[in-house]
Design an enzyme around this catalytic site. Structure first.
Site, PDB file in Angstrom:
ATOM      1  N   GLY A 186       0.788  -1.232   0.000  1.00 46.32           N
ATOM      2  CA  GLY A 186       0.000   0.000   0.000  1.00 46.32           C
ATOM      3  C   GLY A 186       0.817   1.277   0.000  1.00 46.32           C
ATOM      4  O   GLY A 186       2.001   1.285  -0.310  1.00 46.32           O
ATOM      5  N   SER A 187       0.133   2.370   0.359  1.00 46.16           N
ATOM      6  CA  SER A 187       0.690   3.723   0.236  1.00 46.16           C
ATOM      7  C   SER A 187       1.814   3.999   1.226  1.00 46.16           C
ATOM      8  O   SER A 187       1.802   3.503   2.361  1.00 46.16           O
ATOM      9  CB  SER A 187      -0.429   4.740   0.462  1.00 46.16           C
ATOM     10  OG  SER A 187       0.104   6.014   0.730  1.00 46.16           O
TER      11      SER A 187
END
Lengths: 134, 393
Positions: free
Chosen positions: A61-62
């Site tokens: 993810g981010s």
């Protein structure tokens, strides 16, 4: 049993294991206020990571996830330590800025042997994870 | 580690330097770096309050409080709003307050509040072969590929750490062997607009992931086309570096490494399909241009196309402060305003709080912007600058 891995972020912690077979995204995947995993369908959806030795294969993810770990540490909802099969930059960054011990490369066999509910002692400086109970 | 680095890590230059160096060392550990290397330039991402939230803001303030100060040139990526005209953008007051606190923390650290994803158009141009620490995937692609500087895809915290320590861990694209291409991309499409290069990048990133492409048949792309290509490559995949035969400075030296590489072809239908993915039913969309931030030439083209039309406040163009002031002198800003459009600085459609601003239907010439706006739930359509401004889509 003592498992040998690689130190990424030093420190020591002991706690109950929460073991996920799925990768984890702290940004969007965990509620920083409650410490509960909120990603639908995730292996540990609904479980609380606070104070646990959180064991999972790797991050995803981010890059904002690094800041989520930091916020959890400030709120007191962070895991006591993180143990990965192979860590990555988002988790490493989050753990350094939050002082959460991080060990990886414990090996597939050892990873598969760990289960939620075991009591684990992490000595990240030495790169070891010890199963104290369970 | 050198004696100087050991002393920094031990706290000899204060707690902020020690902690931030610890971060670089830990990442070096993760990626198997043998040592640290001096860097001469930093470009820092993670500036919009939308992405940072209170968590990120808290960390930035703590670094400034602990004495973190940039020792090399450091510039800043876009914020979530035009720092002056945020009310006209419809940004909520509470958001603006958070954003101002973010900028204040960075200014205390000695970071230039450039608020642009194109620092290289705002006077921050590293030298060929120099080691730098840049975040912002489109700027990483531009500096590695078009300038020939060397950086990995850094994050907010790591670029701050490099700015404050002047160091980075030596791994990845900092090393010759990792700058070699992993695939040859042959182009059989007519690259006749900036959007066509953006589409090519989007298709390539999707197919190659993080593999370094070597393009054949790129033609003679303008600076604007090169920035669009890299931005899209870095969005659909994780490409940090591309080579273009006859186009980029390291391409010629890559000749010996091309034999035996995977080959793929991008043709006109691939490019059309990429654009078609974003075509939705749209009425009176907001036209958003300037991803990456518009150059002076792009603003001039837009100003030339909008003459005599009225966009009724539904044309938004994003650029840096540096380019804006030159565009103002050239009369482009006034021409766009006269046609019912606006030029904003410091921010863009990817990092502004679009939902809170009431956006639902958008049109753009950038696949990077299209990708992110669609991800935010906007009905999104692609078109060239000329198509979007020539007739309302």
């Amino acid at each position: 049993m003592i498992i040998r891995g690689r130190k990424i972020v030093g420190g020591r912690a002991e706690g109950v294991a929460l073991v996920s077979r799925d990768p984890v995204s702290f940004y969007g995947g965990i509620d920083p206020v409650t410490g509960v995993v909120t990603e639908p369908g995730h292996a540990v959806d609904g479980e609380c990571v606070t104070g646990k030795v959180f064991v999972f294969p790797t991050g995803k993810g981010s890059t904002v996830g690094s800041y989520v770990i930091y916020r959890m540490a400030k709120l007191g909802t962070a895991p006591a330590a993180i143990v990965n099969l192979e860590t990555e930059a988002i988790l490493a960054t989050g753990c350094v800025i939050s002082d959460v011990p991080l060990v990886d490369r414990i090996g597939e066999e050892a990873f598969n042997g760990l289960e939620s509910g075991m009591v684990l002692r992490v000595d990240a400086d030495a790169g070891t994870v010890e199963v104290v109970e369970g | 580690m050198t004696r100087v680095e050991e002393a920094m890590l031990g706290g000899g230059e204060g707690p902020a330097v020690a902690k931030l160096l610890e971060l670089l060392v830990a990442l070096g550990e993760v990626f198997g770096a043998e040592r640290l290397v001096p860097v001469e330039s930093a470009h820092i991402s993670g500036v919009s309050y939308k992405n940072l939230g209170e968590a990120g803001l808290g960390w930035l303030v703590e670094q400034a409080d602990l004495g973190a100060r940039a020792r090399i040139r450091a510039t800043l990526n876009p914020a979530g709003m035009d720092m002056e005209f945020w009310r006209e953008m419809g940004v909520p007051e509470e958001f603006a307050e958070g954003q101002r606190r973010v900028l204040a923390a960075f200014e205390r650290m000695g970071v230039e509040p450039t608020c642009t994803c194109t620092p290289y158009l705002a006077g921050h141009v590293p030298g060929f072969g120099s080691q730098i620490a840049w975040a912002e995937s489109s700027a990483v692609c531009f500096s590695n590929s078009v300038i020939g500087a060397r950086t990995n895809r850094e994050s907010g915290p790591t670029t701050i750490a490099s700015a404050v320590t002047g160091l980075a861990a030596l791994y990845g694209y900092r090393l010759d062997e990792n700058r070699r291409p992993g695939a040859v991309v042959e182009i059989e499409a007519n690259l006749d607009s900036i959007m066509a290069y953006s589409a090519l990048g989007y298709v390539t990133g999707k197919r190659l992931g993080t593999t370094v492409p070597y393009f054949k048949g790129l033609g003679s792309p303008s600076l604007e086309s090169k920035k669009a290509l890299g931005a899209a490559c870095a969005t659909s995949g994780g490409i940090a570096l591309w080579h273009g035969e006859g186009v980029t400075p390291e391409a010629e030296a890559m000749g010996p490494y091309l034999a035996g590489l995977e080959r793929l072809t991008v043709n006109a239908s691939d490019v059309e399909e990429a654009a078609a993915r974003f075509t939705g039913p749209l009425e009176d969309p907001i036209i958003a241009l300037g991803c990456p931030h518009s150059s002076l030439e792009e603003l001039g083209e837009i100003a030339g196309l909008v003459g005599g039309r009225d966009f009724g406040g539904r044309l938004w163009v994003f650029t840096s402060r540096s380019v804006y002031s030159r565009a103002e002198e050239a009369g482009h800003v006034e021409a766009i305003r006269a046609a019912g459009g606006r030029v904003f600085r410091d921010t863009c459609m990817v990092v502004a709080p679009l939902r809170e601003m009431g956006w639902t239907e958008v049109a753009t010439n950038s696949f990077k912007a299209g990708h992110y706006m669609a991800g935010m739930g906007m009905s999104t359509r692609m078109g060239t600058t000329r198509e979007l401004l020539g007739g309302r889509p």
